[in-house]
Design a protein around this motif. Structure first.
Motif, mmCIF file in Angstrom:
data_model
loop_
_atom_site.group_PDB
_atom_site.id
_atom_site.type_symbol
_atom_site.label_atom_id
_atom_site.label_comp_id
_atom_site.label_asym_id
_atom_site.label_seq_id
_atom_site.Cartn_x
_atom_site.Cartn_y
_atom_site.Cartn_z
ATOM 1 N N LEU A 30 0.820 -1.212 0.000
ATOM 2 C CA LEU A 30 0.000 0.000 0.000
ATOM 3 C C LEU A 30 0.856 1.265 0.000
ATOM 4 O O LEU A 30 0.485 2.281 -0.602
ATOM 5 C CB LEU A 30 -0.933 -0.010 1.212
ATOM 6 C CG LEU A 30 -2.013 -1.097 1.189
ATOM 7 C CD1 LEU A 30 -2.841 -1.064 2.461
ATOM 8 C CD2 LEU A 30 -2.917 -0.931 -0.035
ATOM 9 N N ASN A 31 2.012 1.225 0.669
ATOM 10 C CA ASN A 31 2.898 2.381 0.638
ATOM 11 C C ASN A 31 3.444 2.623 -0.772
ATOM 12 O O ASN A 31 3.558 3.767 -1.219
ATOM 13 C CB ASN A 31 4.063 2.173 1.606
ATOM 14 C CG ASN A 31 3.635 2.313 3.053
ATOM 15 O OD1 ASN A 31 2.563 2.831 3.338
ATOM 16 N ND2 ASN A 31 4.453 1.837 3.967
ATOM 17 N N LEU A 32 3.775 1.545 -1.465
ATOM 18 C CA LEU A 32 4.233 1.679 -2.845
ATOM 19 C C LEU A 32 3.111 2.216 -3.740
ATOM 20 O O LEU A 32 3.365 2.971 -4.688
ATOM 21 C CB LEU A 32 4.728 0.327 -3.369
ATOM 22 C CG LEU A 32 6.037 -0.191 -2.754
ATOM 23 C CD1 LEU A 32 6.351 -1.591 -3.290
ATOM 24 C CD2 LEU A 32 7.189 0.760 -3.055
ATOM 25 N N LEU A 33 1.865 1.835 -3.413
ATOM 26 C CA LEU A 33 0.724 2.332 -4.183
ATOM 27 C C LEU A 33 0.589 3.844 -4.054
ATOM 28 O O LEU A 33 0.414 4.557 -5.052
ATOM 29 C CB LEU A 33 -0.552 1.640 -3.707
ATOM 30 C CG LEU A 33 -1.863 2.098 -4.366
ATOM 31 C CD1 LEU A 33 -1.847 1.757 -5.847
ATOM 32 C CD2 LEU A 33 -3.055 1.433 -3.678
ATOM 33 N N SER A 34 0.662 4.366 -2.841
ATOM 34 C CA SER A 34 0.540 5.810 -2.648
ATOM 35 C C SER A 34 1.722 6.552 -3.257
ATOM 36 O O SER A 34 1.576 7.651 -3.815
ATOM 37 C CB SER A 34 0.421 6.141 -1.156
ATOM 38 O OG SER A 34 1.557 5.680 -0.454
ATOM 39 N N THR A 35 2.920 5.959 -3.186
ATOM 40 C CA THR A 35 4.092 6.573 -3.790
ATOM 41 C C THR A 35 3.960 6.619 -5.308
ATOM 42 O O THR A 35 4.271 7.633 -5.950
ATOM 43 C CB THR A 35 5.366 5.803 -3.405
ATOM 44 O OG1 THR A 35 5.463 5.721 -1.982
ATOM 45 C CG2 THR A 35 6.604 6.507 -3.944
ATOM 46 N N ALA A 36 3.496 5.517 -5.904
ATOM 47 C CA ALA A 36 3.307 5.478 -7.360
ATOM 48 C C ALA A 36 2.252 6.486 -7.800
ATOM 49 O O ALA A 36 2.394 7.128 -8.853
ATOM 50 C CB ALA A 36 2.902 4.074 -7.789
ATOM 51 N N LEU A 75 8.281 9.979 1.334
ATOM 52 C CA LEU A 75 6.932 9.435 1.396
ATOM 53 C C LEU A 75 6.896 8.088 2.088
ATOM 54 O O LEU A 75 5.994 7.802 2.877
ATOM 55 C CB LEU A 75 6.354 9.301 -0.017
ATOM 56 C CG LEU A 75 6.168 10.602 -0.791
ATOM 57 C CD1 LEU A 75 5.626 10.308 -2.187
ATOM 58 C CD2 LEU A 75 5.245 11.536 -0.052
ATOM 59 N N PHE A 76 7.876 7.250 1.803
ATOM 60 C CA PHE A 76 7.881 5.926 2.423
ATOM 61 C C PHE A 76 8.066 6.046 3.930
ATOM 62 O O PHE A 76 7.430 5.335 4.708
ATOM 63 C CB PHE A 76 8.985 5.062 1.818
ATOM 64 C CG PHE A 76 8.664 3.597 1.816
ATOM 65 C CD1 PHE A 76 7.911 3.048 0.782
ATOM 66 C CD2 PHE A 76 9.091 2.772 2.840
ATOM 67 C CE1 PHE A 76 7.600 1.700 0.779
ATOM 68 C CE2 PHE A 76 8.782 1.423 2.842
ATOM 69 C CZ PHE A 76 8.037 0.883 1.808
#
Length: 208
Positions: A30-36, A75-76
């Motif tokens: 989910l963190n990668l999703l928000s970053t992307a 962000l991460f």
């Protein structure tokens, strides 16, 4: 390579802290999703020109090379802080003997307003960079502000509770070959004391 090491380090810390292989996997996904999503918005606004006239941002030929790595690191780190804050309340309730659905409702009710308030402060800070004259700082500020809004509203308040509710007890799955991991209390309080403290608090309304 450094980004991969950072993700791996977060995975190990969450694995040890929550004694679950599912929790860190979902958190990182989910963190990668928000970053992307933040990366996509920066490219769409500054490089493709979507709404840049309305927002007052310049259109550029390409995003500054240091922006993606910088956004990823900041962000991460921020999103992981929010995630641990939320998960610690959920696990606290679950360890007190409540089901995952009740624990998720408890965690969200105790941390939702705090996460939103902290996110609004960060958005105000990042917006100051976005309103500057330098295109690179505008890209950085806009990307960070957009990502924090997405993470605090969509990811942390909707997707995390929904995914954890659907997974139920599978959230706390730990393979047998990892049972040797130590039991760690994130806040430094013994598990029994945490359980006693939670039982004295009123029961929150369940998620619909």
């Amino acid at each position: 390579m450094g980004a991969a090491h950072g993700v791996g380090g977060h995975f190990v810390l969450l694995l040890v802290s929550f004694r679950s292989i599912v929790v860190p996997t979902v958190a990182i996904g989910l963190n990668l999703l928000s970053t992307a999503a933040a990366f996509g918005l920066v490219v769409a606004v500054f490089q493709w020109g979507w709404g840049n006239n309305l927002l007052g941002f310049p259109q550029v030929d390409g995003i500054a090379p240091w922006i993606p790595l910088f956004l990823f690191a900041v962000l991460f780190g921020l999103s992981m802080d929010y995630h641990v804050f939320l998960l610690s309340r959920i696990k606290e309730r679950h360890d007190a003997g409540y089901g995952t659905r009740e624990a998720v409702a408890f965690g969200l009710s105790r941390t939702g307003s705090l996460i939103t308030g902290a996110a609004l402060i960060m958005v105000a800070v990042f917006a100051g960079f976005a309103l500057g004259d330098l295109a690179e700082f505008a890209q950085m500020g806009f990307g960070l502000a957009a990502a924090v809004i997405i993470d605090a509203t969509v990811v942390r308040s909707i997707l995390v509770p929904a995914v954890m509710t659907l997974l139920g007890e599978r959230n706390w799955y730990l393979p047998r070959w990892l049972q040797w991991l130590p039991r760690v209390s994130i806040e430094g309080a013994p598990a029994a004391a945490s359980a006693a403290r939670v039982e004295r608090e009123p029961e929150p309304a369940l998620l619909p």
